[in-house]
Design an enzyme around this catalytic site. Structure first.
Site, mmCIF file in Angstrom:
data_model
loop_
_atom_site.group_PDB
_atom_site.id
_atom_site.type_symbol
_atom_site.label_atom_id
_atom_site.label_comp_id
_atom_site.label_asym_id
_atom_site.label_seq_id
_atom_site.Cartn_x
_atom_site.Cartn_y
_atom_site.Cartn_z
ATOM 1 N N SER A 180 0.733 -1.222 0.157
ATOM 2 C CA SER A 180 0.169 -0.147 -0.190
ATOM 3 C C SER A 180 1.069 1.476 -0.248
ATOM 4 C CB SER A 180 -0.885 -0.307 0.893
ATOM 5 O OG SER A 180 -1.745 -0.655 0.974
ATOM 6 N N GLY A 181 1.686 1.073 0.730
ATOM 7 C CA GLY A 181 2.853 2.753 0.874
ATOM 8 C C GLY A 181 3.359 3.002 -0.432
ATOM 9 N N CYS A 227 -0.924 -6.063 4.179
ATOM 10 C CA CYS A 227 -2.666 -5.586 3.843
ATOM 11 C C CYS A 227 -3.826 -6.346 3.604
ATOM 12 C CB CYS A 227 -2.532 -4.289 3.470
ATOM 13 S SG CYS A 227 -4.100 -3.623 3.946
ATOM 14 N N CYS A 270 -4.487 -7.234 6.665
ATOM 15 C CA CYS A 270 -5.915 -6.756 6.786
ATOM 16 C C CYS A 270 -6.911 -6.993 6.184
ATOM 17 C CB CYS A 270 -5.620 -4.537 7.057
ATOM 18 S SG CYS A 270 -3.702 -4.325 7.249
ATOM 19 N N LYS A 325 -8.178 -11.196 7.119
ATOM 20 C CA LYS A 325 -8.489 -11.050 7.784
ATOM 21 C C LYS A 325 -9.799 -10.172 8.256
ATOM 22 C CE LYS A 325 -7.144 -7.881 10.573
ATOM 23 N NZ LYS A 325 -6.272 -6.758 11.614
ATOM 24 N N ALA A 332 13.508 -7.183 -5.812
ATOM 25 C CA ALA A 332 14.910 -6.237 -6.313
ATOM 26 C C ALA A 332 15.932 -5.523 -5.530
ATOM 27 C CB ALA A 332 14.011 -4.653 -6.246
ATOM 28 N N TYR A 386 -1.680 -8.496 19.385
ATOM 29 C CA TYR A 386 -3.557 -8.081 18.681
ATOM 30 C C TYR A 386 -3.819 -9.615 17.351
ATOM 31 C CZ TYR A 386 -0.796 -5.924 14.453
ATOM 32 O OH TYR A 386 -0.240 -5.631 13.265
ATOM 33 N N GLU A 424 -6.953 -11.300 17.544
ATOM 34 C CA GLU A 424 -7.958 -11.486 16.450
ATOM 35 C C GLU A 424 -8.250 -12.711 16.116
ATOM 36 O OE1 GLU A 424 -7.326 -7.330 15.279
ATOM 37 O OE2 GLU A 424 -5.712 -8.382 14.305
ATOM 38 N N THR A 476 -1.152 -0.022 8.101
ATOM 39 C CA THR A 476 -1.147 0.308 6.522
ATOM 40 C C THR A 476 -1.756 1.647 6.061
ATOM 41 O OG1 THR A 476 -2.377 -1.997 6.016
ATOM 42 C CG2 THR A 476 -2.467 -0.606 4.542
ATOM 43 N N HIS A 488 -28.671 9.350 20.415
ATOM 44 C CA HIS A 488 -29.935 8.443 21.628
ATOM 45 C C HIS A 488 -30.621 7.838 20.687
ATOM 46 C CE1 HIS A 488 -30.856 6.688 25.681
ATOM 47 N NE2 HIS A 488 -32.543 7.099 25.309
ATOM 48 N N GLU A 525 -23.025 7.284 22.528
ATOM 49 C CA GLU A 525 -23.540 8.697 23.919
ATOM 50 C C GLU A 525 -22.771 9.043 24.584
ATOM 51 O OE1 GLU A 525 -27.717 8.680 25.364
ATOM 52 O OE2 GLU A 525 -27.883 6.634 23.789
#
Length: 453
Positions: A15-16, A44, A49, A52, A116, A179, A183, A312, A436, A441
């Site tokens: 992604s980056g 990701c 991500c 998952k 590379a 995590y 998860e 990500t 509400h 809230e």
């Protein structure tokens, strides 16, 4: 005419890297090349991500079916078909990878399906035998899960393997308490797998707010996940019926699979970085300055390979900051302050800012918190509890942290994160009218602190 083949060469199609490449080419007119040795979309999209979260959705329906019956619906809660789901999930990942490839093509980025490495400050070597030169090189190779150093560790799965299972196991031992471990414990349990967790610490989710992670652990146990703190594997071997494990507390058992969720490592191995004088941490993380620049001025690095904040959206923002700095003439330091995040357990945990413990170590604070049974599941007869928590500076009244444990906590924390990033005070939260009836809230109706330091 340029002395280089490209203005920018990106190593890594996650992604980056893809965001940096296509913005540099599409918005700034740079000539860009990109090499990816595996699949476009990176961790990701392909093995993190996205698959998952699809599994999170799938695993949540068991509770939905049970609640529907409590609300008067005649619902047949049949067995989960892993084969059918997995085929659709993999098709969706193929579709998303195609989108990433098209984004690069449409931006004019030249793609190389190859590994590379670096030859010098301006040259990359491709596994195809080609060499390409670039004025700037961006390393965005991400990270990978690793197995612990122990005998027969290769018998255990890592997170990449979960998405490729041919069938769901009946039992799974998950080693780790972070995590990823939590998860997948919730996901697999929701899909009908008997889940056991071994983790070395006294509590799961180290580094998160103590009260929040305590409630997540309590709810995981209530749901039937077998959790063992202060536990790890002494021995493991392949036996008839699965993988035999001997734990530190003396317990021996055979599981269908053992899943190691014990850490990740930056993908910086054998890239030629040491030879160029690029500094790296002990775990292989590439060291960079606030502009993501390495010790070699023409070489930059973003994302998990730098081991700063391994999320990500952070990698994407680092890529954007890099492009603005190098091609936009706008020196843009990376902003890692007040990043909202979510842990997709069941219930979810959303967090932004400081934990109560970190805030109290910094300055005098007030803590506003509430825990209750939400209306929807209470009506269905479930014992689920949620939590809303604000950590507030006594001196400035600024909300230093927000922590939510509840269904859809990730959606809630995104909105709360905007206010906290803007420096909202507790009084400004109080001045906001409640919606509400909702769980969230409570964030604007808590008037009296439960603790003060």
């Amino acid at each position: 005419m340029s002395d280089f083949d490209y203005d920018l060469f990106v190593i890594g199609g996650g992604s980056g890297g893809v965001r940096a490449a296509r913005v540099a080419a599409g918005e700034y007119g740079a000539k860009v090349g990109l090499a990816e040795e595996s699949r476009y979309g990176g961790t990701c999209v392909i093995r993190g991500c996205v698959p998952k979260k699809l599994m999170v959705f799938a695993s949540s329906y068991r509770d939905v079916f049970e609640d529907a019956c409590a609300y008067g619906w005649d619902v047949n809660n049949g067995p989960f078909d892993w084969h059918d789901f997995a085929a659709k999930m993999r098709a969706e990942l193929d579709r998303l990878e195609g989108i990433y490839r098209n984004l690069l093509d449409n931006s004019g980025v030249e793609k190389f399906d190859a590994r590379a490495t670096l030859k010098d400050a301006h040259t990359v070597k491709l596994s195809t035998g080609e060499e390409k030169t670039a004025k700037h090189i961006l390393i965005a190779t991400g990270g990978r899960p690793v197995r612990p150093e122990m005998e027969n560790a290769e018998l255990g799965l890592i997170s990449d393997d979960i998405f490729d299972l041919e069938k769901l196991p009946k039992s799974m031992l998950i080693v780790g308490g972070g995590y990823i471990a939590c998860e997948f414990a919730c996901i697999l349990h929701g899909l009908g797998v008997e889940v056991t967790m071994y983790y070395r610490g006294a509590q799961i989710l180290n580094g998160f707010d103590d009260e929040a992670r305590g409630l997540v652990a309590e709810q995981m146990r209530t749901r039937g996940i077998n959790m063992h703190s202060g536990a790890s594997i002494l021995e493991m071997e392949e036996r008839e019926g699965g993988t035999w494990v001997k734990a530190t507390m003396g317990k021996e058992k055979i599981f269908d699979h053992v899943f190691f969720a014990t850490g990740r490592k930056p993908n910086s191995d054998e890239m030629g970085l040491d030879d160029l004088g690029i500094k790296m941490g002990g775990n292989g993380a590439i060291e960079v300055n606030e502009y993501s620049q390495t010790a070699v001025p023409s070489i930059y690095a973003i994302g998990d390979v730098t081991d700063r904040v391994n999320l990500t959206p952070v990698a994407i923002r680092e890529g954007m900051a890099f492009v603005k700095t190098v091609f936009g003439g706008e020196p843009t330091p990376v902003d890692h302050d007040l990043i909202p995040s979510a842990v997709f357990t069941q219930p979810e945990m959303g967090t932004v800012g400081l934990s109560e413990e970190d805030a109290a170590a910094q300055e005098p604070i007030e803590v506003y918190a509430t825990s209750f049974k939400p209306m929807q599941t209470a009506f269905a007869g479930r014992e689920d509890r949620v939590m809303m928590k604000l950590v507030v500076s006594k001196k400035t009244r600024v909300v230093l942290g927000c922590h939510i444990v509840a269904p859809q906590a990730g959606e809630m924390i995104q909105m709360a994160g905007i206010a906290i990033k803007m420096g909202a005070t507790k009084e400004q939260f109080d001045q906001t009218c409640a919606v509400h009836p909702t769980m969230s809230e409570e964030l604007v109706t808590m008037r009296n602190p439960v603790r003060s330091t």
